[in-house]
Design a protein around this motif. Structure first.
Motif, short mmCIF file in Angstrom:
data_model
loop_
_atom_site.label_atom_id
_atom_site.label_comp_id
_atom_site.label_asym_id
_atom_site.label_seq_id
_atom_site.Cartn_x
_atom_site.Cartn_y
_atom_site.Cartn_z
N TYR A 96 35.17 3.78 19.21
CA TYR A 96 34.97 3.11 20.59
C TYR A 96 33.73 4.05 21.21
N TYR A 97 34.23 5.19 21.13
CA TYR A 97 32.84 6.26 21.91
C TYR A 97 31.97 6.35 21.88
N SER A 105 34.67 3.15 25.13
CA SER A 105 35.70 2.29 26.12
C SER A 105 36.02 4.03 25.62
N ALA A 107 37.95 5.38 27.50
CA ALA A 107 40.10 5.07 26.99
C ALA A 107 39.87 4.93 26.07
N LYS A 108 40.06 3.85 24.73
CA LYS A 108 39.96 3.41 23.89
C LYS A 108 40.20 4.73 23.11
N SER A 109 38.80 5.81 23.13
CA SER A 109 38.97 6.12 21.88
C SER A 109 39.43 7.26 22.41
N GLN A 110 40.06 8.02 23.62
CA GLN A 110 40.70 9.24 23.93
C GLN A 110 42.11 8.92 23.16
N LYS A 111 42.70 7.18 23.02
CA LYS A 111 44.22 6.50 22.09
C LYS A 111 43.74 6.69 21.29
N LYS A 128 38.88 14.58 20.06
CA LYS A 128 39.34 14.12 21.64
C LYS A 128 40.03 15.68 22.24
N LYS A 132 37.76 15.36 27.18
CA LYS A 132 38.02 15.46 28.14
C LYS A 132 37.43 16.02 29.19
#
Length: 132
Positions: A96-97, A105, A107-111, A128, A132
């Motif tokens: 995702y990243y 995405s 956001a999806k990568s972080q999730k 992760k 940030k």
């Protein structure tokens, strides 16, 4: 030869909770019997074995015992992550990243990386924190 070495290293990474004598499908893979190993992992994934789903994904991702198919790999990584396989979540987070195979995405990568981290994947924790 490179593929065999890479597979061996990755299989060992995926097998942190599966000693080489305890997982018959992993043993088959380490013996180079990829198609048989894949079949066993697929059967176990069908029964919601999270680790097996991650291994099926990896086989499709890298083309071990099967034609390389990134879309199928993502399908199995998603199932593995849903079933709480830390490595599947971590790899999905990376995809995702990077926007590889799936839409980019952060956001999806972080999730996905957060979940992988909570499930014990140290790489997911490192990645992760870099987002940030």
């Amino acid at each position: 030869m490179k593929k065999l070495i890479l597979l061996s290293l990755t299989v060992f990474a995926f097998s942190a909770n599966h000693g080489k004598t305890n997982d018959p499908d992993l043993q088959l893979a380490l013996q180079g019997k990829y198609a048989k190993a894949l079949k066993g992992f697929e059967q176990r994934c069908d029964k919601n074995d999270a680790y097996a789903c991650g291994m099926v994904a990896y086989f499709y991702d890298k083309g071990f015992g099967v034609k390389k198919d990134k879309n199928k790999a993502v399908k199995y990584y998603k199932k593995g992550c849903k079933l709480n396989d830390a490595d599947s979540c971590t790899i999905l987070g990376y995809y995702y990243y990077k926007g590889e195979i799936v839409e980019k995405s952060v956001a999806k990568s972080q999730k996905m990386l957060e979940k992988g981290c909570k499930l014990g994947n140290k790489d997911a924790c490192k990645y992760k924190n870099r987002l940030k």
